[in-house]
Design an enzyme around this catalytic site. Structure first.
Site, PDB file in Angstrom:
ATOM      1  N   GLY A 153       0.825  -1.198   0.000  1.00  0.00           N
ATOM      2  CA  GLY A 153       0.000   0.000   0.000  1.00  0.00           C
ATOM      3  C   GLY A 153       0.859   1.247   0.000  1.00  0.00           C
ATOM      4  N   HIS A 194      -0.901   1.862   8.994  1.00  0.00           N
ATOM      5  CA  HIS A 194       0.367   2.502   8.622  1.00  0.00           C
ATOM      6  C   HIS A 194       0.143   3.596   7.565  1.00  0.00           C
ATOM      7  CE1 HIS A 194       4.820   2.225   7.618  1.00  0.00           C
ATOM      8  NE2 HIS A 194       4.353   2.726   6.489  1.00  0.00           N
ATOM      9  N   GLU A 195      -0.598   3.273   6.517  1.00  0.00           N
ATOM     10  CA  GLU A 195      -0.767   4.246   5.415  1.00  0.00           C
ATOM     11  C   GLU A 195      -1.656   5.411   5.835  1.00  0.00           C
ATOM     12  OE1 GLU A 195       1.381   3.839   3.298  1.00  0.00           O
ATOM     13  OE2 GLU A 195       1.775   1.682   3.304  1.00  0.00           O
ATOM     14  N   HIS A 198       0.469   7.902   7.520  1.00  0.00           N
ATOM     15  CA  HIS A 198       1.154   8.831   6.592  1.00  0.00           C
ATOM     16  C   HIS A 198       0.190   9.949   6.192  1.00  0.00           C
ATOM     17  CE1 HIS A 198       4.901   6.749   6.061  1.00  0.00           C
ATOM     18  NE2 HIS A 198       4.398   5.709   5.435  1.00  0.00           N
ATOM     19  N   HIS A 204       8.059   7.534   8.666  1.00  0.00           N
ATOM     20  CA  HIS A 204       8.632   6.268   9.120  1.00  0.00           C
ATOM     21  C   HIS A 204       9.531   6.529  10.324  1.00  0.00           C
ATOM     22  CE1 HIS A 204       8.037   4.744   4.784  1.00  0.00           C
ATOM     23  NE2 HIS A 204       7.097   4.239   5.564  1.00  0.00           N
ATOM     24  N   TRP A 206      12.276   5.227  11.065  1.00  0.00           N
ATOM     25  CA  TRP A 206      13.708   5.258  10.735  1.00  0.00           C
ATOM     26  C   TRP A 206      14.057   6.477   9.869  1.00  0.00           C
ATOM     27  CZ3 TRP A 206      10.135   2.187   8.360  1.00  0.00           C
ATOM     28  CH2 TRP A 206      10.095   2.193   6.980  1.00  0.00           C
ATOM     29  N   ASP A 217      11.911  11.603  12.578  1.00  0.00           N
ATOM     30  CA  ASP A 217      10.477  11.446  12.327  1.00  0.00           C
ATOM     31  C   ASP A 217       9.699  12.496  13.118  1.00  0.00           C
ATOM     32  OD1 ASP A 217      10.786  10.526  14.893  1.00  0.00           O
ATOM     33  OD2 ASP A 217       9.589   8.716  14.607  1.00  0.00           O
ATOM     34  N   GLN A 225      16.510   5.385  14.633  1.00  0.00           N
ATOM     35  CA  GLN A 225      16.559   4.030  14.057  1.00  0.00           C
ATOM     36  C   GLN A 225      17.239   4.079  12.700  1.00  0.00           C
ATOM     37  OE1 GLN A 225      12.879   1.815  14.516  1.00  0.00           O
ATOM     38  NE2 GLN A 225      13.104   0.872  12.493  1.00  0.00           N
TER      39      GLN A 225
HETATM   40  N1  ARG Z   1       4.162   0.719   2.262  1.00  0.00           N
HETATM   41  C1  ARG Z   1       4.608  -0.462   2.945  1.00  0.00           C
HETATM   42  C2  ARG Z   1       4.897  -1.548   1.916  1.00  0.00           C
HETATM   43  O1  ARG Z   1       4.239  -1.589   0.886  1.00  0.00           O
HETATM   44  C3  ARG Z   1       3.582  -0.935   3.933  1.00  0.00           C
HETATM   45  C4  ARG Z   1       4.121  -1.757   5.020  1.00  0.00           C
HETATM   46  C5  ARG Z   1       3.019  -2.205   5.975  1.00  0.00           C
HETATM   47  N2  ARG Z   1       3.488  -3.149   6.949  1.00  0.00           N
HETATM   48  C6  ARG Z   1       2.704  -3.986   7.629  1.00  0.00           C
HETATM   49  N3  ARG Z   1       3.178  -4.755   8.557  1.00  0.00           N
HETATM   50  N4  ARG Z   1       1.432  -4.042   7.396  1.00  0.00           N
HETATM   51  O2  ARG Z   1       5.773  -2.366   2.108  1.00  0.00           O
HETATM   52 ZN    ZN Z   2       5.254   3.844   4.988  1.00  0.00          ZN
HETATM   53 CA    CA Z   3      12.255   9.674  16.724  1.00  0.00          CA
END
Ligand code: ARG
Ligand code: ZN
Ligand code: CA
Length: 290
Positions: A153, A194-195, A198, A204, A206, A217, A225
């Site tokens: 995503g 996660h998305e 953003h 992120h 790191w 961050d 990180q």
């Molecule tokens: N944008 C990241 C990818 O495509 C999303 C990571 C999501 N991680 C998760 N554990 N759901 O790799």
């Molecule tokens: Zn991301």
């Molecule tokens: Ca930090």
């Protein structure tokens, strides 16, 4: 976050927002809960990609648990990070009214001829095989489709005066937590957590600085990180930016890349950052209007 022009606009506004976050009246803010109307655009070619309403509802449930820190696995939080683990003031519901004022279940579907989508935003345009967004100032737009290249995503960072493509795109096999087609490492709805983060202005942990430990961050309670983590590390996990001794890195944060089963927290710094995005003067304050 694939568009350099949007990235530049975001960076320019970032400094101002940092100051705002620090000067906000935190006691007043803490009572404010933002309920975000979501529209899910399902763009499918094969029947497996045409995910069920139940799978979509399971994603909304996951969002409401994770953003409120009501997820069952908060109990895994290591003692060293418990004091910074935090809920955020967001709740999510499928939209009940469409942009024309008609009743809706907040789910739109299109049978496309496009085999797979990339990060070029074609899925966000009807003319390119996708579905057009609903008013980006009033709805959080989520597109679900087949994504190429092993991408799970992507989400767009917020700028004031929302871009026409504001929202997030999630692979059909990493969306929600019920459904036979889900990838086993990504079957708890956390790619979407996660998305969305953003979209709400989180980076992120790191800091994408190529392991130099010079990036940030903008959250002091997520340890510096070096690089992203995958799979399921054991606590404490040290790297070049957070060496032994101590807590090491916060690999269980939603803004790392670990497996869904091993990420389960936001920090207080992240919570105040997303809060500032929706507060008065923030780029997504339009969602606070009734
Ligand atoms: N944008 C990241 C990818 O495509 C999303 C990571 C999501 N991680 C998760 N554990 N759901 O790799
Ligand atoms: Zn991301
Ligand atoms: Ca930090």
């Amino acid at each position: 976050d694939a568009d350099p022009a949007l990235r530049a606009r975001y960076e320019a506004e970032n400094v101002q927002l940092e100051q705002m976050a620090m000067s906000q009246d935190l006691s007043r803010q803490s009572n404010m809960i933002y309920t975000i109307p979501v529209v899910v655009h399902v763009v499918w070619r094969t029947t497996a990609q045409n995910i069920s309403d139940q799978q979509i509802l399971s994603q909304i449930d996951a969002l409401n648990e994770d953003f409120a820190r009501l997820n069952a696995d908060t109990t895994n939080t290591p003692a060293g990070f418990q004091s910074v683990a935090s809920a955020t003031p967001f709740r999510f519901c499928l939209a009940q009214t469409d942009p024309s004022g008609n009743a809706t279940n907040g789910i739109e579907r299109r049978n496309t001829t496009t085999t797979s989508f990339s990060t070029n935003d074609n899925v966000k345009r009807y003319a390119n095989g996708g579905l057009d967004p609903w008013d980006v100032n009033r709805y959080l737009n989520i597109w679900v489709c087949n994504m190429g290249g092993g991408i799970l995503g992507y989400g767009e960072l917020p700028t004031s005066g929302a871009s026409a493509t504001y929202g997030l795109v999630i692979a059909y096999n990493a969306f929600g937590r019920v459904g036979s087609g889900l990838l086993s490492a990504y079957n708890m709805g956390r790619t979407t957590v996660h998305e969305i983060s953003h979209c709400f202005r989180l980076s992120h942990i790191w800091a994408d600085d190529g392991g130099t430990c010079t990036g940030t961050d903008y959250c002091s309670d997520t340890p510096n990180q070096g690089a992203e983590n995958y799979g399921c590390p054991t606590f404490p996990h040290y790297d070049n930016c957070s060496p032994s001794p101590g807590n090491g890195v916060q690999f269980m944060n939603y803004m790392d890349y670990t497996d869904d089963g091993c990420m389960y927290m936001f920090s207080a710094g992240q919570a105040s950052r997303v809060n500032a995005t929706f507060a008065s003067g923030g780029p997504r304050n339009s969602f606070a209007q009734p």
